[in-house]
Write a protein that holds these residues in place. Structure first.
Motif, PDB file in Angstrom:
ATOM      1  N   ALA A 176     111.585 -65.344  64.378  1.00 12.06           N
ATOM      2  CA  ALA A 176     110.265 -64.752  64.120  1.00 12.06           C
ATOM      3  C   ALA A 176     109.952 -63.731  65.205  1.00 12.06           C
ATOM      4  O   ALA A 176     110.099 -64.019  66.390  1.00 12.06           O
ATOM      5  CB  ALA A 176     109.196 -65.841  64.102  1.00 12.06           C
ATOM      6  N   PRO A 177     109.526 -62.525  64.812  1.00 14.42           N
ATOM      7  CA  PRO A 177     109.238 -61.487  65.820  1.00 14.42           C
ATOM      8  C   PRO A 177     108.020 -61.856  66.664  1.00 14.42           C
ATOM      9  O   PRO A 177     107.098 -62.528  66.200  1.00 14.42           O
ATOM     10  CB  PRO A 177     108.975 -60.237  64.979  1.00 14.42           C
ATOM     11  CG  PRO A 177     108.534 -60.754  63.645  1.00 14.42           C
ATOM     12  CD  PRO A 177     109.269 -62.036  63.439  1.00 14.42           C
ATOM     13  N   ALA A 178     108.048 -61.394  67.915  1.00 15.24           N
ATOM     14  CA  ALA A 178     106.901 -61.646  68.804  1.00 15.24           C
ATOM     15  C   ALA A 178     105.714 -60.800  68.348  1.00 15.24           C
ATOM     16  O   ALA A 178     105.882 -59.699  67.816  1.00 15.24           O
ATOM     17  CB  ALA A 178     107.278 -61.295  70.233  1.00 15.24           C
ATOM     18  N   LYS A 179     104.522 -61.329  68.547  1.00 13.37           N
ATOM     19  CA  LYS A 179     103.301 -60.608  68.162  1.00 13.37           C
ATOM     20  C   LYS A 179     102.851 -59.707  69.298  1.00 13.37           C
ATOM     21  O   LYS A 179     102.851 -60.108  70.461  1.00 13.37           O
ATOM     22  CB  LYS A 179     102.196 -61.602  67.812  1.00 13.37           C
ATOM     23  CG  LYS A 179     102.456 -62.400  66.548  1.00 13.37           C
ATOM     24  CD  LYS A 179     101.277 -63.315  66.229  1.00 13.37           C
ATOM     25  CE  LYS A 179     101.520 -64.108  64.941  1.00 13.37           C
ATOM     26  NZ  LYS A 179     100.396 -65.016  64.636  1.00 13.37           N
ATOM     27  N   ALA A 180     102.485 -58.483  68.964  1.00 13.01           N
ATOM     28  CA  ALA A 180     101.972 -57.556  69.980  1.00 13.01           C
ATOM     29  C   ALA A 180     100.558 -57.975  70.363  1.00 13.01           C
ATOM     30  O   ALA A 180      99.761 -58.364  69.502  1.00 13.01           O
ATOM     31  CB  ALA A 180     101.958 -56.129  69.430  1.00 13.01           C
ATOM     32  N   PRO A 181     100.220 -57.931  71.657  1.00 10.59           N
ATOM     33  CA  PRO A 181      98.868 -58.320  72.067  1.00 10.59           C
ATOM     34  C   PRO A 181      97.826 -57.335  71.557  1.00 10.59           C
ATOM     35  O   PRO A 181      98.069 -56.125  71.482  1.00 10.59           O
ATOM     36  CB  PRO A 181      98.941 -58.303  73.599  1.00 10.59           C
ATOM     37  CG  PRO A 181     100.061 -57.362  73.911  1.00 10.59           C
ATOM     38  CD  PRO A 181     101.048 -57.509  72.793  1.00 10.59           C
ATOM     39  N   GLU A 182      96.681 -57.875  71.179  1.00 10.00           N
ATOM     40  CA  GLU A 182      95.586 -57.030  70.722  1.00 10.00           C
ATOM     41  C   GLU A 182      94.786 -56.546  71.929  1.00 10.00           C
ATOM     42  O   GLU A 182      94.589 -57.290  72.885  1.00 10.00           O
ATOM     43  CB  GLU A 182      94.661 -57.820  69.785  1.00 10.00           C
ATOM     44  CG  GLU A 182      95.321 -58.262  68.487  1.00 10.00           C
ATOM     45  CD  GLU A 182      95.581 -57.084  67.559  1.00 10.00           C
ATOM     46  OE1 GLU A 182      94.881 -56.067  67.682  1.00 10.00           O
ATOM     47  OE2 GLU A 182      96.517 -57.183  66.743  1.00 10.00           O
TER      48      GLU A 182
END
Length: 256
Positions: free
Chosen positions: A232-238
């Motif tokens: 699963a790809p890492a989520k970019a911080p908002e």
């Protein structure tokens, strides 16, 4: 002991300090091989011409494109002849304060060591550079190419860094610059500075590990055991909706 890659001298103001040059890097990155997936056989890259026919390496020449489709072919000896110096020296043109050099211009480091009989001259130059806080800037022909180089003192030794010329460093594009920026709020700057102060430490190079390499090697071991890998790809911080609140929360957390 590794073989030196270049033997010559650091030359300045009519003085020659004989040196041997050794590589100062030992890359530890993860190396992957290209495989043919069905049978895991290694893939070889071959030289081919425009018609797809394989070319023997001895028939490969170096050409400089002077206009579309028109090349001037140069022999290796002719390329070497373009080197300005006929002596194997690093010719120092100026000595400059070390702090004036932007780290971005440094390219690759090398260790300099004295050959037998040149220890005194080597030690004198190293001590002089340390006392004055200066770095010698000059030119050296390394691997058949003239390069800008810096010579500096480091822990009693001489170290050389090849350098990028000014036109090799790209200027930032307009699109890279922040637009519509206003003067930052002084209170937020003060809080951000407190966070910077709270994370301030003495730089110790050895405590920063290549964690990417560690993770890949761990992943290889797990895959070899037949374990399933989470891809699963890492989520970019908002970005923070309320920067002030984020700064305040971070400061409170550090105080606790």
């Amino acid at each position: 002991m590794p073989r030196s890659i270049w033997n010559g001298a650091v030359s300045f103001a009519g003085v020659d300090v004989p040196v041997k040059v050794f590589g100062a890097t030992d890359p530890q990155g993860v190396q992957f091989r290209e495989l043919h997936e069905p049978d895991e056989g290694e893939i070889a890259h071959r030289l081919v011409d425009d018609d797809g026919k394989e070319v023997d390496r001895k028939d490969v020449a170096k050409g400089f494109e002077v206009r579309s489709g028109r090349y001037v072919v140069l022999e290796d000896d002719e390329i070497k002849a373009a080197s300005a110096t006929k002596r194997k020296t690093l010719d120092v043109e100026h000595f400059v304060p070390r702090e004036q050099i932007d780290p971005d211009v440094y390219d690759r480091p090398y260790y300099l060591a004295p050959p037998e009989g040149a220890e005194e001259a080597y030690a004198v130059l190293a001590a002089a550079l340390k006392r004055t806080g200066r770095v010698g800037i000059g030119r050296v022909v390394l691997r058949s190419r003239e390069q800008l180089a810096a010579v500096m003192e480091a822990d009693g030794m001489l170290r050389m860094h090849t350098m990028r010329f000014a036109d090799e460093i790209a200027a930032p594009r307009k699109s890279d610059r922040p637009t519509g920026a206003k003067k930052p709020d002084e209170r937020m700057v003060k809080m951000a500075a407190q966070l910077v102060d709270g994370l301030t430490a003495t730089f110790k190079h050895g405590k920063y590990r290549d964690t990417y390499r560690d993770r890949v090697l761990k992943l290889v071991k797990r895959k070899a055991k037949g374990e399933e890998i989470d891809t699963a790809p890492a989520k970019a911080p908002e970005p923070s909706d309320d920067l002030m609140a984020a700064l305040e929360a971070s400061l409170k957390g550090r105080k606790r």
